[in-house]
Design an enzyme around this catalytic site. Sequence first.
Site, short mmCIF file in Angstrom:
data_model
loop_
_atom_site.label_atom_id
_atom_site.label_comp_id
_atom_site.label_asym_id
_atom_site.label_seq_id
_atom_site.Cartn_x
_atom_site.Cartn_y
_atom_site.Cartn_z
N ASP A 89 0.84 -1.20 0.00
CA ASP A 89 0.00 0.00 0.00
C ASP A 89 0.88 1.25 0.00
O ASP A 89 0.66 2.20 -0.77
CB ASP A 89 -0.91 -0.03 1.23
CG ASP A 89 -1.76 1.22 1.37
OD1 ASP A 89 -2.30 1.68 0.35
OD2 ASP A 89 -1.89 1.74 2.48
N GLU A 112 -2.06 -5.09 -3.71
CA GLU A 112 -1.11 -4.35 -2.89
C GLU A 112 -0.05 -5.27 -2.31
O GLU A 112 1.14 -4.91 -2.25
CB GLU A 112 -1.85 -3.61 -1.77
CG GLU A 112 -2.67 -2.43 -2.26
CD GLU A 112 -3.48 -1.77 -1.16
OE1 GLU A 112 -3.82 -0.58 -1.30
OE2 GLU A 112 -3.79 -2.46 -0.16
#
Length: 244
Positions: free
Chosen positions: A66, A134
Site C-alpha cells: 500500500d 497491494e
Amino acid sequence: MVWRILKIPKSKTVHDQKLIRAIQNIAGFTPSNLALYKLATVHSSVAKETEQGFKESNERLEYLGDAILGAAVADFLFKKFPFKPEGFLTEIRSRIVNREALNQLAKKIGVANIVQFDNKNAHLQQVILGNTLEAIVGAIYLDKGYLRTRKFVIDKLIAPNYDLEELVNSNSNFKSKIIEWAQREGKEVKFEIVDVKKAKNHKEFTAQVVVDSQAMGTGYGNSKKKAEQDAAFKTCELLNLLTA
C-alpha cells in the site's frame, strides 16, 4: 575419497508453476523469490498458524505494498504534472489507488486466479482483490527493489489501464453524485456503517446506502470513507448515474 553430498533442488509443484506463469503475465518478469509471491496470495481467512502462533497471511505485505504503491503513483504524478498543486495530485492519486479502482484493476489483470481465500464467505471476493494486488506490489518491492516496482506500477498498472485525461476530467466522488441526485429527486439519502470486522492489523467496514428507507448499494473498505464511496459507487450503478 571424500564424497560431497549435493543438495538437489526440489522440483516446483504444479501450483508453483501456475503462480510463476501468473506473475509473469501480471508483472512481465519471472519471480526470483517465489515464496514472497506465495505469501502475497494468501488471505488471512485461510492462513495457517505457525508454531510461534503467527498466522502467515498477506496482511504485512499488503501494508508494505500500500505504501510502495502510493509512493510510486505519487512519484509518477509529480513528474507527469509538474505545475499542478498538491491538492490536484492527491485527488488523482486517490482516484488511481482507491479500493474500488484497485479491486477492478486486480480483477482485470488476473489476481482473482491466484488469490487464496475462504470462498464460503461470499463478499470476500469483492474486497480482497485490491488488497492482494497491494500485497503483490509489496512482494515485488522485496524481490526486485523500488525501481523495478515503480516500473511495474507505471508500465503494467497505470499506462494500460488508466486514461489520465479522462481521470483528470471525471468526477469520481460517487457519494457526492448520490447526494446531488437525491436533492434533485427530493429523496432522503443516508450512508450507514452496518458492520465493522476487526482483522489483526486493520478493520473492515461495511457501508450501506439507504434511499427513502430502502437499502441500495453495499460497500466495503478498510476505512469508513472508502466503504461509503464503494457503497455509493454500487448505488450509482443501480441508479444508472455513472454516465450522468
